[in-house]
Design a protein around this motif. Structure first.
Motif, PDB file in Angstrom:
ATOM      1  N   GLU A  82      -1.528  -2.386 -11.165  1.00 35.34           N
ATOM      2  CA  GLU A  82      -0.244  -2.315 -11.690  1.00 35.34           C
ATOM      3  C   GLU A  82      -0.013  -1.125 -12.289  1.00 35.34           C
ATOM      4  O   GLU A  82       1.220  -0.741 -12.326  1.00 35.34           O
ATOM      5  CB  GLU A  82      -0.395  -3.565 -12.679  1.00 35.34           C
ATOM      6  N   GLU A 119       9.439   0.790  -0.982  1.00 36.23           N
ATOM      7  CA  GLU A 119      10.157  -0.367  -1.550  1.00 36.23           C
ATOM      8  C   GLU A 119      11.322   0.074  -2.350  1.00 36.23           C
ATOM      9  O   GLU A 119      12.412  -0.311  -2.468  1.00 36.23           O
ATOM     10  CB  GLU A 119       9.569  -1.353  -2.329  1.00 36.23           C
ATOM     11  N   ASN A 120      10.967   1.404  -3.103  1.00 40.72           N
ATOM     12  CA  ASN A 120      12.018   1.903  -4.127  1.00 40.72           C
ATOM     13  C   ASN A 120      12.692   3.075  -3.428  1.00 40.72           C
ATOM     14  O   ASN A 120      13.404   3.842  -3.750  1.00 40.72           O
ATOM     15  CB  ASN A 120      11.476   2.459  -5.245  1.00 40.72           C
ATOM     16  N   GLU A 144       3.240   1.812  -0.742  1.00 39.99           N
ATOM     17  CA  GLU A 144       4.254   0.719  -0.598  1.00 39.99           C
ATOM     18  C   GLU A 144       5.252   0.488  -1.625  1.00 39.99           C
ATOM     19  O   GLU A 144       6.494   0.154  -1.239  1.00 39.99           O
ATOM     20  CB  GLU A 144       3.306  -0.639  -0.415  1.00 39.99           C
ATOM     21  N   THR A 145       4.854   0.880  -2.798  1.00 38.83           N
ATOM     22  CA  THR A 145       5.883   0.678  -4.071  1.00 38.83           C
ATOM     23  C   THR A 145       6.909   1.621  -3.674  1.00 38.83           C
ATOM     24  O   THR A 145       8.199   1.637  -3.976  1.00 38.83           O
ATOM     25  CB  THR A 145       4.997   0.777  -5.358  1.00 38.83           C
ATOM     26  N   GLN A 181       7.104   3.594  -9.334  1.00 43.92           N
ATOM     27  CA  GLN A 181       8.423   3.151  -9.743  1.00 43.92           C
ATOM     28  C   GLN A 181       8.868   4.218 -10.541  1.00 43.92           C
ATOM     29  O   GLN A 181      10.317   4.609 -10.411  1.00 43.92           O
ATOM     30  CB  GLN A 181       8.455   1.940 -10.338  1.00 43.92           C
ATOM     31  N   LYS A 218       1.633   1.063  -9.554  1.00 46.43           N
ATOM     32  CA  LYS A 218       2.830   0.609  -9.301  1.00 46.43           C
ATOM     33  C   LYS A 218       3.836   1.268 -10.345  1.00 46.43           C
ATOM     34  O   LYS A 218       4.937   1.449  -9.783  1.00 46.43           O
ATOM     35  CB  LYS A 218       3.059  -1.269  -9.249  1.00 46.43           C
TER      36      LYS A 218
END
Length: 118
Positions: A70, A113-114, A109-110, A77, A73
């Protein structure tokens, strides 16, 4: 000077990324330890670090107790948000001597996604 296996692996991966690097993309170098993770976006033509994010920063450190995945992530971000502010969307992912697995994979991957492309 004799280099150990991890250093040779890191140089091998980084040099491959630098060879194919173009001027419109920057390199995202990632570093992790047993507890923390950090990343920086580097302009190799000027040898300058443009952005960086780390799990050691105060605002991420003050987050509630989260596991390492976490935390990866959250750092991804934060880095993606900083990159969007500077209008950086295309990068090369330099994983260093780490396998594309676990926290490194979640981090990548994060970023995708962003809005980051690599």
């Amino acid at each position: 000077m004799k280099l150990n296996t991890n250093i040779r692996k890191r140089f091998r991966v980084s040099n491959k990324v630098k060879k194919v690097a173009s001027k419109d993309r920057f390199r995202l170098s990632i570093s992790r330890s047993s507890k923390n993770i950090s990343a920086q976006i580097i302009d190799d033509t000027k040898n300058v670090t443009l952005l960086s994010a780390s799990s050691v920063e105060k605002d991420l450190r003050s987050a509630d107790k989260v596991n390492k995945t976490e935390l990866s992530k959250l750092v991804a971000q934060k880095l993606a948000k900083k990159a969007q502010e500077k209008k950086i969307t295309k990068i090369y992912f330099d994983r260093g001597s780490y396998k594309y697995h676990g926290r490194i994979k979640v981090f990548a991957e994060t970023l995708r996604e962003n809005g980051m492309e690599f």
